[in-house]
Write a protein that holds these residues in place. Sequence first.
Motif, PDB file in Angstrom:
ATOM      1  N   ARG A 271       0.833  -1.188   0.000  1.00  0.00           N
ATOM      2  CA  ARG A 271       0.000   0.000   0.000  1.00  0.00           C
ATOM      3  C   ARG A 271       0.869   1.239   0.000  1.00  0.00           C
ATOM      4  O   ARG A 271       2.011   1.222   0.458  1.00  0.00           O
ATOM      5  N   GLN A 272       0.307   2.333  -0.505  1.00  0.00           N
ATOM      6  CA  GLN A 272       1.037   3.577  -0.588  1.00  0.00           C
ATOM      7  C   GLN A 272       0.094   4.748  -0.347  1.00  0.00           C
ATOM      8  O   GLN A 272      -0.885   4.928  -1.065  1.00  0.00           O
ATOM      9  N   ALA A 273       0.407   5.528   0.667  1.00  0.00           N
ATOM     10  CA  ALA A 273      -0.322   6.748   0.964  1.00  0.00           C
ATOM     11  C   ALA A 273       0.402   7.926   0.324  1.00  0.00           C
ATOM     12  O   ALA A 273       1.606   7.859   0.064  1.00  0.00           O
ATOM     13  N   PRO A 274      -0.298   9.036   0.056  1.00  0.00           N
ATOM     14  CA  PRO A 274       0.353  10.201  -0.553  1.00  0.00           C
ATOM     15  C   PRO A 274       1.561  10.663   0.244  1.00  0.00           C
ATOM     16  O   PRO A 274       1.491  10.831   1.460  1.00  0.00           O
ATOM     17  N   GLY A 275       2.677  10.862  -0.446  1.00  0.00           N
ATOM     18  CA  GLY A 275       3.890  11.318   0.191  1.00  0.00           C
ATOM     19  C   GLY A 275       4.633  10.263   0.984  1.00  0.00           C
ATOM     20  O   GLY A 275       5.635  10.586   1.643  1.00  0.00           O
ATOM     21  N   LYS A 276       4.177   9.028   0.932  1.00  0.00           N
ATOM     22  CA  LYS A 276       4.802   7.953   1.692  1.00  0.00           C
ATOM     23  C   LYS A 276       5.405   6.904   0.767  1.00  0.00           C
ATOM     24  O   LYS A 276       5.038   6.796  -0.404  1.00  0.00           O
TER      25      LYS A 276
ATOM     26  N   VAL B 246      -3.586   3.674  -1.363  1.00  0.00           N
ATOM     27  CA  VAL B 246      -3.827   2.881  -2.557  1.00  0.00           C
ATOM     28  C   VAL B 246      -3.201   1.516  -2.329  1.00  0.00           C
ATOM     29  O   VAL B 246      -2.022   1.415  -1.984  1.00  0.00           O
ATOM     30  N   TYR B 247      -3.979   0.479  -2.524  1.00  0.00           N
ATOM     31  CA  TYR B 247      -3.513  -0.877  -2.304  1.00  0.00           C
ATOM     32  C   TYR B 247      -3.205  -1.543  -3.636  1.00  0.00           C
ATOM     33  O   TYR B 247      -4.019  -1.512  -4.564  1.00  0.00           O
ATOM     34  N   PHE B 248      -2.031  -2.153  -3.725  1.00  0.00           N
ATOM     35  CA  PHE B 248      -1.561  -2.811  -4.933  1.00  0.00           C
ATOM     36  C   PHE B 248      -1.360  -4.295  -4.677  1.00  0.00           C
ATOM     37  O   PHE B 248      -0.793  -4.675  -3.658  1.00  0.00           O
ATOM     38  N   CYS B 249      -1.795  -5.123  -5.600  1.00  0.00           N
ATOM     39  CA  CYS B 249      -1.405  -6.518  -5.556  1.00  0.00           C
ATOM     40  C   CYS B 249      -0.197  -6.724  -6.450  1.00  0.00           C
ATOM     41  O   CYS B 249       0.041  -5.972  -7.399  1.00  0.00           O
TER      42      CYS B 249
END
Length: 123
Positions: free
Chosen positions: A38-43, A93-96
């Motif tokens: 997962r990726q949050a804005p700015g992270k 945002v979650y990515f597989c």
Amino acid sequence: QVQLVESGGGLVQAGGSLRLSCAASGRTFSTYAVAWFRQAPGKEREFVATISRSGVYIDYSDSVKGRFTISNDNAKNTHYLQMNSLKPEDTAVYFCAAGGVVGSRWTDEYDTWGQGTQVTVSS
């Protein structure tokens, strides 16, 4: 070559649940492990969970252990992330992802990625 498509994201209140799906197509016989990041804005993109194709090996990040469950349905070439007791800090945002190395927590070990699905948890 494998292609992945995520689904199931959305808006949920804190304490609620969501179930993410990742459907795979293509030459999936070369895939030995799947994972969620997962990726949050700015992270930085961070590891969430991974599972071997057999389902025997499973690993979770400390932040989600006990709340999230990863699973496979190999007959459907689909894997899932069941998310319970969601917190606002789970918003991302979650990515597989799929790859040939079992048990990795590193993004570089996965060679195929989905486009991502947004998960938003309100307080």
